[in-house]
Structures are given as structure tokens and as C-alpha cells.
Motif scaffolding. Structure first.
Motif, PDB file in Angstrom:
ATOM      1  N   TYR A 138       9.178   5.444  -1.007  1.00 12.62           N
ATOM      2  CA  TYR A 138       8.626   4.724  -2.668  1.00 12.62           C
ATOM      3  C   TYR A 138       8.832   3.519  -2.312  1.00 12.62           C
ATOM      4  O   TYR A 138       7.431   2.692  -2.487  1.00 12.62           O
ATOM      5  N   THR A 139       9.776   3.348  -1.700  1.00  6.38           N
ATOM      6  CA  THR A 139       9.047   1.375  -0.361  1.00  6.38           C
ATOM      7  C   THR A 139       7.884   1.644   0.565  1.00  6.38           C
ATOM      8  O   THR A 139       7.316   0.508   0.686  1.00  6.38           O
ATOM      9  N   ILE A 140       7.621   2.538   0.499  1.00  8.25           N
ATOM     10  CA  ILE A 140       6.475   2.530   1.503  1.00  8.25           C
ATOM     11  C   ILE A 140       4.922   2.609   0.200  1.00  8.25           C
ATOM     12  O   ILE A 140       4.504   1.424   0.792  1.00  8.25           O
ATOM     13  N   SER A 141       5.065   3.597  -0.850  1.00  7.23           N
ATOM     14  CA  SER A 141       4.325   2.980  -1.454  1.00  7.23           C
ATOM     15  C   SER A 141       4.175   1.815  -2.109  1.00  7.23           C
ATOM     16  O   SER A 141       3.406   1.431  -2.341  1.00  7.23           O
ATOM     17  N   ALA A 142       5.472   1.537  -2.251  1.00  2.00           N
ATOM     18  CA  ALA A 142       5.618  -0.002  -3.174  1.00  2.00           C
ATOM     19  C   ALA A 142       4.780  -1.547  -1.949  1.00  2.00           C
ATOM     20  O   ALA A 142       3.999  -2.077  -2.297  1.00  2.00           O
ATOM     21  N   PHE A 143       5.079  -1.255  -0.740  1.00  2.00           N
ATOM     22  CA  PHE A 143       4.882  -1.723  -0.438  1.00  2.00           C
ATOM     23  C   PHE A 143       3.039  -1.638   0.440  1.00  2.00           C
ATOM     24  O   PHE A 143       2.505  -2.828   0.002  1.00  2.00           O
ATOM     25  N   PHE A 144       2.211  -0.972   0.143  1.00  2.00           N
ATOM     26  CA  PHE A 144       1.131  -0.858   0.408  1.00  2.00           C
ATOM     27  C   PHE A 144       0.113  -0.265  -1.527  1.00  2.00           C
ATOM     28  O   PHE A 144      -0.709  -1.953  -1.173  1.00  2.00           O
ATOM     29  N   ARG A 145       0.703  -0.474  -2.363  1.00  2.00           N
ATOM     30  CA  ARG A 145       0.344  -1.335  -3.632  1.00  2.00           C
ATOM     31  C   ARG A 145       0.295  -2.542  -4.186  1.00  2.00           C
ATOM     32  O   ARG A 145      -0.623  -3.473  -4.292  1.00  2.00           O
TER      33      ARG A 145
END
Length: 161
Positions: A138-145
Motif C-alpha cells: 500500500y505504501t509503495i502504491s500510494a507513493f507512485f499514485r
């Protein structure tokens, strides 16, 4: 071509569910069907997937249940292992070897019904790595989003008079 392949796979799955329990050299294997060792009956090992094992007779080997439980009213000479299921030992039930329970509980009437080691992994302990992995993803996807979308600029404050 794909439709034929899917039909064959579906028929094979239906046939595997409809097949009776396997018995080979005293071993009992079950898939979606409970294994019952009746009183006066003997078995070497009992392994089941998506089912439970009930021992009323003699079990000379191990009892292994995946997504199922083991209930014993008599002595099991080998080990007992359950994954996401529990172990219930009756008044005369006992385990000659180790008892390993992943994501379930051990219910026994008295102490000493398991002759060797007892290992119980609670379900919450099994879920800790899964929760950590979900948080990391979730943290990785939120960063790229956040980097992908342009943020609108806030409105200018009103001019001072």
C-alpha cells in the motif's frame, strides 16, 4: 480450443471431488470428505484436505489435516498436524508424538495427553507477515499514485485592503 480445455479441467475437478477416499496399505487420504477411523478399525496414516479426521479406533501413524480438524477418542501413535484447524482430544484420546497446530486450538481433558512437544501457532501470529506485506504494498502504491497525478494548486488568498 480454450473452451474445450476449460471443459476438461472442470470435468476433472468434478471427478476428483466425486471420488471416494483413497485407501492404500492402511493409509487414508481424503479430499472434501471426512476421514473416520471407526472403533475396532485400524489405519496407518490419515491425511485430509478441506476435511476433518475423527479417530475412534487405532491410528498407528500420523494424522494431518489441512483446513480441517482432528478429533481423537483413542490413542494416536504418531504426530498430529493441523493447518487452520483445531485438535480435540477426548478423555481417552492421546498423541504419542508431537502435536502441531497452525491457526487453531488444542482442547484436551487433562494434561499429559500429548507425549512429546506441543506447538500452537495462533491465527493472529500467522497473519502478521500478511499484514506487513499489505502495508508495504500500500505504501509503495500510494507513493507512485501521488507522483502520477498532478495536484491542483490551492486558491490564492484574498488580497489585503
Amino acid at each position: 480450443m480454450i473452451r474445450r480445455l476449460m471443459t476438461v479441467i472442470c470435468l476433472a475437478l468434478l471427478a476428483s471431488v466425486a471420488l471416494p477416499k483413497a485407501w492404500a496399505d492402511g493409509n487414508r487420504v481424503g479430499f472434501l470428505q471426512d476421514i473416520v477411523v471407526q472403533q475396532g478399525d485400524t489405519a496407518e496414516n490419515a491425511v485430509c484436505f478441506l476435511c476433518s479426521i475423527r479417530v475412534e479406533g487405532e491410528l498407528h501413524g500420523n494424522a494431518v489435516a489441512f483446513l480441517g480438524s482432528v478429533k481423537s477418542e483413542n490413542h494416536i501413535e504418531g504426530n498430529v498436524v493441523t493447518f487452520l484447524g483445531g485438535v480435540q482430544l477426548g478423555e481417552n484420546g492421546s498423541v504419542g508424538g508431537n502435536c502441531v497446530v497452525f491457526g487453531g486450538g488444542l482442547h484436551s481433558h487433562k494434561a499429559g495427553q500429548v507425549n512429546e512437544n506441543t506447538v500452537i501457532f495462533p491465527f493472529a501470529l500467522l497473519m502478521v507477515p500478511v499484514v506487513i506485506l499489505i502495508l508495504i504494498l500500500y505504501t509503495i502504491s500510494a507513493f507512485f499514485r501521488r507522483r502520477r497525478y498532478a495536484w491542483a494548486m490551492p486558491p490564492q488568498p484574498p488580497a489585503m485592503r
